[in-house]
Design a protein around this motif. Structure first.
Motif, short mmCIF file in Angstrom:
data_model
loop_
_atom_site.label_atom_id
_atom_site.label_comp_id
_atom_site.label_asym_id
_atom_site.label_seq_id
_atom_site.Cartn_x
_atom_site.Cartn_y
_atom_site.Cartn_z
N GLY A 5 0.86 -0.89 -0.36
CA GLY A 5 0.25 -0.21 0.36
C GLY A 5 1.16 1.00 -0.31
O GLY A 5 2.40 1.03 0.17
N GLU A 6 0.57 2.49 -1.08
CA GLU A 6 1.45 3.40 0.21
C GLU A 6 1.87 3.93 1.08
O GLU A 6 2.54 4.09 0.74
N PHE A 13 -9.44 4.78 -1.53
CA PHE A 13 -7.46 4.31 -1.32
C PHE A 13 -6.54 5.56 -1.70
O PHE A 13 -6.97 7.02 -0.98
N TYR A 14 -5.68 5.02 -0.53
CA TYR A 14 -3.95 6.02 -0.67
C TYR A 14 -3.48 6.55 -1.21
O TYR A 14 -2.87 6.03 -2.77
N ARG A 15 -3.38 8.06 -2.59
CA ARG A 15 -2.52 8.38 -3.46
C ARG A 15 -2.23 9.03 -3.01
O ARG A 15 -2.67 11.08 -3.16
N ARG A 23 -10.89 0.20 2.51
CA ARG A 23 -9.25 -0.10 2.82
C ARG A 23 -8.78 0.88 3.90
O ARG A 23 -7.79 1.11 3.87
N CYS A 24 -10.13 2.26 3.69
CA CYS A 24 -8.94 3.38 4.82
C CYS A 24 -9.65 3.51 5.55
O CYS A 24 -9.41 4.21 6.41
N TYR A 49 1.38 -2.93 -6.50
CA TYR A 49 1.99 -1.07 -5.59
C TYR A 49 0.10 -0.32 -6.31
O TYR A 49 -0.11 -0.23 -7.06
N GLU A 50 0.14 0.46 -5.02
CA GLU A 50 -1.20 1.01 -4.40
C GLU A 50 -1.08 2.20 -5.33
O GLU A 50 -1.85 3.20 -5.86
N GLY A 51 0.22 3.00 -4.88
CA GLY A 51 -0.31 4.83 -5.35
C GLY A 51 0.37 5.15 -5.93
O GLY A 51 0.66 4.59 -6.94
N HIS A 52 0.89 6.70 -5.30
CA HIS A 52 1.87 7.02 -6.48
C HIS A 52 3.55 6.59 -6.37
O HIS A 52 4.37 6.46 -5.64
N PRO A 53 3.77 6.51 -7.86
CA PRO A 53 5.20 6.02 -8.12
C PRO A 53 6.33 6.74 -7.66
O PRO A 53 7.72 6.67 -7.35
N ASN A 54 5.28 8.33 -6.85
CA ASN A 54 6.56 9.67 -6.28
C ASN A 54 6.66 9.70 -5.15
O ASN A 54 7.01 10.86 -4.58
N TYR A 55 5.79 8.32 -4.32
CA TYR A 55 5.65 9.18 -2.64
C TYR A 55 6.03 7.54 -2.08
O TYR A 55 6.09 6.54 -2.72
N PRO A 56 6.98 8.22 -0.89
CA PRO A 56 6.84 10.29 -0.12
C PRO A 56 8.11 10.38 -1.63
O PRO A 56 8.19 12.07 -1.62
N GLN A 57 8.93 9.90 -2.43
CA GLN A 57 10.03 10.68 -3.05
C GLN A 57 10.00 9.43 -4.80
O GLN A 57 9.06 8.28 -3.95
N ALA A 58 10.80 10.68 -5.21
CA ALA A 58 11.19 9.87 -6.61
C ALA A 58 11.52 8.16 -6.55
O ALA A 58 11.84 7.90 -7.22
N ASP A 59 12.46 7.41 -5.57
CA ASP A 59 12.95 6.41 -4.93
C ASP A 59 12.00 5.09 -5.30
O ASP A 59 12.61 4.05 -5.00
#
Ligand code: WT7
Length: 639
Positions: free
Chosen positions: A107-108, A196-198, A229-230, A337-347
């Protein structure tokens, strides 16, 4: 890979990369075997696919490999009985795969869940029983409007297990787009999550799902299942809405797998075409299963120790074939993977690869272009040595992007496998194997059992090096079996150029027979690897009272590949202003959802038209880009 020359000068398209010897030695299919498979398939197309089908389990084998008497409504493995879930799940419980990881989900916020084949099997059975308790039966349609969650996988497999038909709707679509898809397939059940988390936020999905059903907008839906989920409070409609965990609590761990006819629909997935109405692409149990299994295992050279990660959302075909069905049919472990590719950072992506020891990483060029911008220091912070193969899909990958991925993620050792296919094709069609000679930016050659050609409008082969239309000249097992309730539109794929399948892409073939994809040949825009029709976006613009006329085209975008640009003629009494631009962008977002990003809007006094009054998007496109892809683009040419 052995680098025949300096990598940095790789912006020319002439380089050939050879696989490292170790990779060839360990490959499931070596170069001689690939050549032999190509020869065999060319001589005996049906024999090749029959052999592929023999690798799977059937309740009853086919009477005929391909029934083509009702072409182009081809029926693969006619007379056979099977269920894809039997092959993706049930059969693994009898083997050493039983306690192997089937799914790793993250999850994110950083929470994670893992399922062995046995655990996933049980969860699917429990939910399959719950679906049956809700009255869902073979042939019923179930719309799944979910973010990437384990329950998304479970819902898909449980639906297919009981013989019902799933239709995923990407969570980035609006209530209106969801409603349109629900109504098109007349779904009896909607499955969603509270949210969901994004990117650090909670997105409330249940609210959007409710909005899709408001009033009697989608009367066909009798019940809604809501996954927690949340744990945000959501309004539940008495008698209609049920929490997922409440439903499965009492259910048994075993459930019978429905015996399906080969051509029975497994799922439908809506995709954009050249008109305002999305097409419901239908895939069946047998053909889809055989095609996806054979192509995924060969292209990605699946080994028992692999950890496979396709970053695509389950709401797209890549999520179906490469995220869920393919890996499970192959008995491998899939990552989600649930979330944003840059969360919390770009790695974030590289951290996931390192922590789970991902061996095969499959993604879209737009993702790489975005991560390239942040620089190579992010992947450098992680141990990516588990990676063995890389893959790309969804849009043309430029040599520059290819090389960045190869160097910075693949240590200049992992081949980048660029796979061309479509929602309609179900399976990979044109792609290399790990042992192939690679040219950065080329999808290489059709896979064994796939016959493709680059032709002109009349169907004559184009000379080497010249751009033309990509067609598939023989049926293939994972081909769509049709469009939901729209036989005529399905036939169009086979009548544009008579007798062959028209893919809608421009391509060229080089002197080695390598294919280079150049983009769409029709009015479909490819935004970040997602297809969206010009006509659909135009219809969304038209929902605003200020819009008199509008044309939407794809314009080049550094990160997204293409982005949408709107040309708008305003009605009298409305003013062209920044405020109006904002309003129009908001309207499109409300109509279609965040997937439809409008890059810019230009106000015009009038739009270029044909003599019969049809707007010529092609002219706008040529103005915008200085070129265009010549006279092959633009549906209006066909007038
Ligand atoms: C369209 C299909 C199938 C997975 C994701 C997209 C473009 C797809 C490639 C590639 C160049 C590609 C084509 C195609 N496309 N893969 N490797 N190189 N272009 O599925 O949404 O059905 O879109 O995506 O234009 O027609 P889809």
């Amino acid at each position: 890979m052995d680098q025949s020359g300096a990598l940095d000068s790789l912006l020319t398209e002439e380089r050939v990369l050879r696989p490292l010897p170790q990779l060839v030695i360990e490959a499931n299919i070596n170069p001689q075997e690939l050549e032999a498979a190509r020869k065999f398939a060319a001589m005996d197309h049906l024999g090749y696919w029959e052999e592929a089908a023999d690798e799977l389990d059937w309740f009853k084998k086919w009477d005929q490999v391909l029934d083509d008497k009702d072409a182009p409504f081809y029926r693969w493995f006619a007379g056979a009985r099977c269920n894809i879930v039997y092959n993706a799940l049930d059969r693994h419980i009898e083997t050493a795969n039983k306690n192997k990881l089937a799914l790793i989900w993250e999850g994110e916020p950083g929470d994670s869940r893992k399922y062995t084949y046995f655990e996933l099997y049980r969860e699917v059975n429990r939910f399959a029983n719950a679906l049956r308790s809700l009255g869902i039966r073979k042939g019923d349609r179930v719309v799944i409007y979910m973010p990437p969650l384990p329950e998304t996988v479970i819902a898909m497999l449980a639906t297919a297990k009981i013989g019902a038909i799933h239709s995923l709707v990407f969570a980035g679509f609006s209530a209106k787009a969801l409603r349109q898809r629900i109504n098109d397939c007349q779904a009896r059940l909607l499955i969603t999550s509270d949210g969901f988390y994004r990117n650090g936020h909670i997105i409330n999905l249940k609210e959007t799902a409710d909005a899709a059903l408001v009033g009697s907008c989608a009367d066909c839906v009798e019940s809604m299942v809501v996954v927690r989920r949340c744990n945000i409070g959501v309004d539940m409609v008495d008698g209609r809405d049920f929490h997922y965990d409440d439903l499965i609590r009492q259910e048994r761990n075993e459930a019978p797998t429905e015996v399906m006819d080969a051509a029975d629909p497994l799922f439908m997935l809506h995709t954009s075409g050249t008109t305002g109405k999305p097409k419901g692409i239908v895939h069946s149990h047998a053909g889809y299963m055989v095609g996806v299994h054979r192509t995924l295992t060969s292209v990605f050279d699946i080994k028992p120790t692999d950890i496979f990660w396709s970053t695509a959302d389950p709401g797209w075909v890549t999520g179906h074939s490469a995220g869920i069905y393919g890996p499970l049919l192959a008995g491998t472990t899939t990552v989600m993977y649930e979330g944003h590719p840059n969360y919390p950072q770009a790695d974030r992506l590289w951290s996931i690869v390192a922590r789970y020891g991902v061996t095969i990483f499959y993604t879209v060029p737009t993702m790489i272009r975005m991560l390239m911008r942040f620089g190579a220091q992010y992947p450098k912070q992680h141990d990516l040595s588990s990676l063995r193969l890389l893959g790309s899909v969804g849009e043309p990958i430029s040599p520059e992007t290819w090389i960045w991925l190869y160097k910075n993620i693949g240590r200049s050792e992992c081949p980048v496998l660029d796979t061309w296919w479509q929602t309609e094709t179900g399976m990979f069609m044109i792609a290399p194997l790990p042992i192939s000679l690679l040219k950065p930016g080329s999808v290489t050659k059709p896979l064994p059992g796939v016959e493709a050609e680059v032709v002109d409008r009349e169907g004559n082969p184009m000379p080497t090096g010249k751009g033309g239309l990509l067609v598939i000249t023989k049926p293939w097992p994972a081909m769509m079996t049709g469009l939901w309730n729209d036989d005529d539109r399905y036939r169009e794929y086979w009548t544009k150029i008579p007798g062959v399948y028209y893919a809608g892409d421009v391509a060229r073939k080089d002197e080695d027979g390598y294919i280079w994809m150049q983009g769409r040949a029709d009015d479909v825009i490819n935004i970040a690897g997602h297809r969206i029709g010009s006509a659909e976006v135009e219809a969304a613009f038209a929902a605003h009272p200020a819009v008199c006329e509008v044309a939407v085209i794809g314009v080049p975008d550094r990160i997204k590949g293409e982005a949408a640009k709107g040309f708008v003629v305003l009605n009298d009494g409305f003013e062209a202003s920044d405020g109006m631009i904002k309003e129009l962008k908001k309207t499109v977002r409300n109509e279609l959802g965040p997937v439809a990003v409008i890059k810019s809007i230009e106000f015009r006094q009038e739009l270029p038209k044909t003599r019969s009054g049809k707007i010529m998007r092609r002219v706008l496109k040529a103005e915008e880009t200085g070129t265009g892809i010549g006279d092959l683009t633009g549906g209006e040419d066909e007038e």
